[in-house]
Each structure stands twice: as structure tokens, then as C-alpha cells.
Write a protein that holds these residues in place. Structure first.
Motif, mmCIF file in Angstrom:
data_model
loop_
_atom_site.group_PDB
_atom_site.id
_atom_site.type_symbol
_atom_site.label_atom_id
_atom_site.label_comp_id
_atom_site.label_asym_id
_atom_site.label_seq_id
_atom_site.Cartn_x
_atom_site.Cartn_y
_atom_site.Cartn_z
ATOM 1 N N GLU A 212 40.753 119.386 45.655
ATOM 2 C CA GLU A 212 39.485 119.807 46.289
ATOM 3 C C GLU A 212 39.441 121.334 46.008
ATOM 4 N N PHE A 241 48.676 120.876 48.816
ATOM 5 C CA PHE A 241 47.319 120.960 48.383
ATOM 6 C C PHE A 241 47.429 121.109 46.950
ATOM 7 N N CYS A 244 44.487 121.995 44.141
ATOM 8 C CA CYS A 244 43.074 122.404 44.859
ATOM 9 C C CYS A 244 42.969 123.905 44.179
ATOM 10 N N LEU A 254 42.611 129.194 47.061
ATOM 11 C CA LEU A 254 43.095 128.542 48.338
ATOM 12 C C LEU A 254 43.672 129.124 49.406
#
Length: 306
Positions: A212, A241, A244, A254
Motif C-alpha cells: 500500500e 508494512f 509500502c 510511510l
């Protein structure tokens, strides 16, 4: 009130289901030797090999496998083959009374987050956020630490995550205690406005995600923030994460996004946990009591089994 499933014993049978996307069948078969090395027998859901586009069979088929595994008295634990997408499609059709009357270990992560949330909120049963068979354990380079996480299913043990496992960073100082919930950020955000809307009140909330962009993470955290879910929480654990990263030249990082929303929440927060789409991946129980101390950079989580 939280209740816990019974621990596993050697010789027990575990059920394998695919409640989301089609799992890699080669990896799934490869994972069986690991389960057998733990002294476990295996039973597959009828539809584990089914494919329906990006789903591992129709909604009815995936729901049938989940119901049947909980009703099967021989099966002592249910382990998800993989994630992807699809568990939210069956959540509203699950007979949660079946789960209440047949409590057993339920294990998975990623898209399984929707089921963790739904099962806990509808029944109070503790579940496990941990590496899955086709997605993790069955890979040729599967990490031994990820495999070792399954040991907590065989005896009640308090799990302590400190910097002995990975470097941790304090985002907001403080101490917190409460029931630990959470998992994949995308799935937690997708519960909002549904009968399974995540309840973060006085909870220690774990978040993680994969693939993401920072602006997508921003959107989901902003939605949770505006819904009051971040300020309701007692504390935060920031997991992995994976990938990301920005896909465009102009972007926040991030870290900038996470820092912004954690500061808005103003609750104790630690990041750096190897929990999520990473290797190694440490498994933890959800729906049980936990405490965190940012000064000691430590989280203590009670056992998820009896």
C-alpha cells in the motif's frame, strides 16, 4: 468476555481451509511435512482446491468449509492456507453460534483479519494472528522462527516481545494495558460501517499491511481517526508494512504518515514488530490481555490457549 480454545496435543487433527483467495497448492502440500513434524494429523476442507476468479471457491463453498471444520469434533484447530481477498464476503453469513459451541484454535492473518475481528466481537473467542501454510510455511525459504511460533499452540505460555526479537522504536511514550486486537490495516478499515466494525475502545491495537502506498495508508488511518478508532485505543503496536513505498515522485514517506496519525491518537506506541507480511513472522494471540511499556520497549501478551 474473552474465552480461549484448548491447546493442541500430539496426535490431534488440524483442519485446513482457504476462506479467501486460492492458495498456492504446491506450497500448501509442502507445508504438510511441517505439520506432521509437530505430530499433527491433517484434514482438508472440501473446497480448498477450488477457484472462482480471485476467490478460493464460491462464498457458499468457503463458508461451508469454515462451518464444517468448527462442527467437526475430530478437528482441534483450524489453520488458514492463505489470505488474499474474500473473508469479508462470508462474514455476515457465518453462524457464530457454531463457533461459540465448538471453540477451537483459529489461525491466520492478512485478509483473515476480518474473521479475527468478526469472531472475537460476535463470540469473544481468542484467535491467532500468525503465518499461514501456503503463504509462508510451505515456501522453500520458510523461516524457522515463523515455524517455531506454532509451539504456543501446545501449551499456555506468556509471550514477551522485546528488542531481543527485533529493534523497536518508541513513537509515543507511556504504558498501556488491555485486550490486544487488530491485524491488517486495510481489513480493519473495511469493517467500518458494517456489523463487524472494529471496537478499539481501551484495546491495544496491532496494525500491519503490504503493497500500500503511503497515501493509501494515510487514507485508511484517516478514516479510522475520523471514526474515533485511534483515540479510543489504549496503545498501538506497529507491525511490518511490507513494500509500502511511494510509487510517485511527490509523496510523504510511510514513516511521516504513521507518525502523523499516532501523534493525533496520543497513545503509547511502539513500532518495529516483525508481525505481518514479513519473514520471520512472529505469531501472537488476539483477543487476550496484553500490556506494553515503551520505556522497556516490551509487550507482554498472555496465552491464547487453555
Amino acid at each position: 468476555m474473552t474465552f480461549k480454545p484448548v491447546r493442541l496435543m500430539k496426535g490431534d487433527c488440524v483442519g485446513i481451509i482457504a476462506p479467501a483467495s486460492p492458495p498456492n497448492q504446491q506450497n500448501l502440500q509442502r507445508s504438510l511435512s511441517f505439520l506432521k513434524s509437530l505430530g499433527l494429523d491433517v484434514k482438508f476442507g472440501r473446497h480448498v482446491q477450488n477457484e472462482y476468479g480471485y476467490l478460493a471457491g464460491s462464498d457458499a463453498e468457503r463458508l461451508e468449509d469454515l462451518h464444517n471444520m468448527f462442527k467437526d469434533e475430530e478437528v482441534k484447530a483450524i489453520i488458514c492456507a492463505g489470505g488474499g481477498y474474500g473473508t469479508a464476503r462470508i462474514a455476515d453469513s457465518i453462524d457464530y453460534k457454531i463457533i461459540e459451541e465448538n471453540p477451537k484454535i483459529f489461525w491466520g492473518y492478512s485478509d483473515i483479519t476480518f474473521l479475527h475481528t468478526a469472531i472475537f466481537q460476535k463470540t469473544g473467542m481468542a484467535t491467532f494472528h500468525g503465518p499461514m501454510l501456503a503463504s509462508d510455511i510451505g515456501k522453500e525459504d520458510a523461516d524457522d522462527i515463523s515455524k517455531a511460533s506454532f509451539a504456543q499452540l501446545f501449551q499456555p505460555v506468556v509471550f514477551t516481545y522485546s528488542e531481543m526479537l527485533s529493534p523497536l522504536e518508541t513513537m509515543i511514550e507511556g504504558e498501556a494495558a488491555g485486550t490486544i486486537i487488530g491485524g491488517n490495516l486495510s481489513l480493519l478499515a473495511s469493517t467500518l460501517g458494517t456489523p463487524f466494525e472494529v471496537d478499539t475502545k481501551d484495546k491495544i491495537v496491532l496494525i500491519e499491511d503490504i503493497n500500500e502506498e503511503p497515501r493509501a495508508v494515510d487514507r485508511m488511518l484517516n478514516q479510522l481517526h475520523m471514526a474515533g478508532k485511534l483515540t479510543d485505543a489504549a496503545g498501538f503496536l506497529i507491525g511490518d508494512f511490507n513494500n509500502c513505498i511511494p510509487q510517485r515522485e511527490k509523496s510523504l514517506t510511510l514513516e511521516e504518515v504513521l507518525d502523523h496519525y499516532i501523534k493525533l491518537a496520543a497513545k503509547p506506541a511502539l513500532k518495529g514488530f516483525l508481525i505481518g507480511h514479513c519473514s520471520p513472522h512472529y505469531a501472537i494471540p488476539l483477543g487476550v490481555k496484553a500490556s506494553m511499556h515503551t520505556g522497556e520497549k516490551k509487550v507482554v501478551i498472555e496465552s491464547g490457549v487453555l
